[in-house]
Design a protein around this motif. Structure first.
Motif, short mmCIF file in Angstrom:
data_model
loop_
_atom_site.label_atom_id
_atom_site.label_comp_id
_atom_site.label_asym_id
_atom_site.label_seq_id
_atom_site.Cartn_x
_atom_site.Cartn_y
_atom_site.Cartn_z
N LEU A 181 55.11 -16.87 26.69
CA LEU A 181 55.39 -16.86 25.25
C LEU A 181 55.64 -15.47 24.70
O LEU A 181 56.35 -15.32 23.70
N ILE A 182 55.05 -14.46 25.31
CA ILE A 182 55.25 -13.11 24.80
C ILE A 182 56.73 -12.74 24.80
O ILE A 182 57.18 -11.96 23.96
N PHE A 183 57.49 -13.36 25.67
CA PHE A 183 58.92 -13.08 25.73
C PHE A 183 59.69 -13.68 24.56
O PHE A 183 60.85 -13.33 24.34
N LEU A 184 59.05 -14.57 23.79
CA LEU A 184 59.71 -15.08 22.57
C LEU A 184 59.82 -13.99 21.50
O LEU A 184 60.64 -14.09 20.60
N MET A 185 58.99 -12.98 21.61
CA MET A 185 59.05 -11.89 20.64
C MET A 185 60.36 -11.11 20.76
O MET A 185 60.88 -10.61 19.76
N ILE A 186 60.90 -11.02 21.96
CA ILE A 186 62.13 -10.24 22.17
C ILE A 186 63.30 -10.82 21.38
O ILE A 186 63.92 -10.10 20.59
N PRO A 187 63.62 -12.13 21.52
CA PRO A 187 64.74 -12.64 20.71
C PRO A 187 64.44 -12.62 19.21
O PRO A 187 65.34 -12.38 18.41
N MET A 188 63.16 -12.81 18.83
CA MET A 188 62.84 -12.77 17.41
C MET A 188 63.10 -11.38 16.84
O MET A 188 63.69 -11.25 15.76
N ILE A 189 62.69 -10.36 17.55
CA ILE A 189 62.92 -8.99 17.09
C ILE A 189 64.41 -8.67 17.07
O ILE A 189 64.92 -8.10 16.10
N LEU A 190 65.13 -9.07 18.12
CA LEU A 190 66.57 -8.79 18.18
C LEU A 190 67.33 -9.48 17.06
O LEU A 190 68.21 -8.87 16.43
N VAL A 191 67.01 -10.73 16.79
CA VAL A 191 67.69 -11.47 15.72
C VAL A 191 67.38 -10.84 14.37
O VAL A 191 68.27 -10.68 13.52
N THR A 192 66.12 -10.46 14.16
CA THR A 192 65.73 -9.84 12.89
C THR A 192 66.45 -8.51 12.69
O THR A 192 67.00 -8.24 11.61
N VAL A 193 66.48 -7.67 13.72
CA VAL A 193 67.16 -6.37 13.62
C VAL A 193 68.66 -6.57 13.38
O VAL A 193 69.26 -5.90 12.54
N TYR A 194 69.24 -7.50 14.11
CA TYR A 194 70.67 -7.81 13.95
C TYR A 194 70.96 -8.22 12.51
O TYR A 194 71.90 -7.71 11.89
N ASP A 195 70.15 -9.11 11.95
CA ASP A 195 70.37 -9.58 10.59
C ASP A 195 70.15 -8.47 9.57
O ASP A 195 70.90 -8.36 8.60
N VAL A 196 69.14 -7.65 9.77
CA VAL A 196 68.89 -6.53 8.85
C VAL A 196 70.06 -5.56 8.86
O VAL A 196 70.51 -5.10 7.80
N ILE A 197 70.58 -5.24 10.03
CA ILE A 197 71.72 -4.33 10.13
C ILE A 197 72.93 -4.92 9.41
O ILE A 197 73.59 -4.25 8.62
N LEU A 198 73.22 -6.20 9.68
CA LEU A 198 74.36 -6.83 9.01
C LEU A 198 74.17 -6.91 7.50
O LEU A 198 75.10 -6.69 6.73
N ARG A 199 72.95 -7.21 7.08
CA ARG A 199 72.67 -7.39 5.65
C ARG A 199 72.76 -6.06 4.89
O ARG A 199 73.42 -5.97 3.86
N TYR A 200 72.08 -5.03 5.39
CA TYR A 200 71.95 -3.80 4.62
C TYR A 200 73.05 -2.77 4.88
O TYR A 200 73.34 -1.95 4.02
N PHE A 201 73.66 -2.81 6.05
CA PHE A 201 74.69 -1.83 6.33
C PHE A 201 76.10 -2.37 6.12
O PHE A 201 77.02 -1.61 5.83
N PHE A 202 76.27 -3.68 6.29
CA PHE A 202 77.60 -4.27 6.15
C PHE A 202 77.71 -5.29 5.03
O PHE A 202 78.77 -5.83 4.79
N GLY A 203 76.59 -5.58 4.38
CA GLY A 203 76.60 -6.55 3.27
C GLY A 203 76.99 -7.95 3.71
O GLY A 203 77.55 -8.71 2.93
N ALA A 204 76.71 -8.30 4.98
CA ALA A 204 77.12 -9.60 5.52
C ALA A 204 75.96 -10.26 6.28
O ALA A 204 75.96 -10.29 7.51
#
Length: 166
Positions: free
Chosen positions: A18-41
């Motif tokens: 289960l600890i490996f579920l943290m990796i996709p959760m972190i990656l998806v969150t970082v991806y969304d934050v980058i798209l939201r705050y840097f590209f407005g998308a």
């Protein structure tokens, strides 16, 4: 005790996976934050993905947490008791409170998850509409793992409470 070691190893293995579920959760969150705050998308799917991963992690790790004594407890008076008394009270608590609770949740959640699977239940609050039945199955599976670990802890604590020389 071979039976308790088997259950403990299942809980330990589950926690390590289960600890490996943290990796996709972190990656998806970082991806969304980058798209939201840097590209407005912002993405449509990131929020659902992260809450589903976190829910699966949280529900499925109950047995692992019980194995390692990570559940919250109030030990003000408990720690002043003798180890045998602590073991007996822990076994009784798990037998009287944890096992019935987990059994009720399993009995309730299996038809709920099954109905979701048969109906191909989808989330209604976004345009992405992900299927919900995989996350709903984490409830009976997670509580079954918690019940199994509870049985192991009951056996170990009863054994500790009655063994000679303590």
């Amino acid at each position: 005790m071979k039976f308790t070691r088997l259950i403990d190893s299942i809980s330990q293995y589950t926690g390590r996976i289960l600890i490996f579920l943290m990796i996709p959760m972190i990656l998806v969150t970082v991806y969304d934050v980058i798209l939201r705050y840097f590209f407005g998308a912002p993405t449509v799917w990131a929020y659902e993905t992260t809450w589903m991963i976190y829910a699966a992690f949280f529900v499925l790790s109950g047995g692992y947490t019980l194995l390692h004594g990570g559940h919250i407890s109030v030990d003000v008076l408990f720690l002043k008791l003798k180890p045998r008394t602590q073991a007996l009270l822990t076994a009784i608590y798990l037998l009287v409170l944890l096992l019935p609770f987990t059994i009720v949740i399993i009995i309730w959640s299996v038809p709920w998850a099954w109905h979701s699977t048969v109906a191909l239940d989808c989330a209604e609050h976004t345009t992405w509409r992900p299927y919900l039945y995989p996350i709903k199955w984490t409830m009976p599976i997670g509580f079954a793992l918690l019940a199994l670990q509870g049985i192991s802890e009951i056996i170990k604590n009863f054994h500790a409470a009655v063994k000679k020389g303590s």
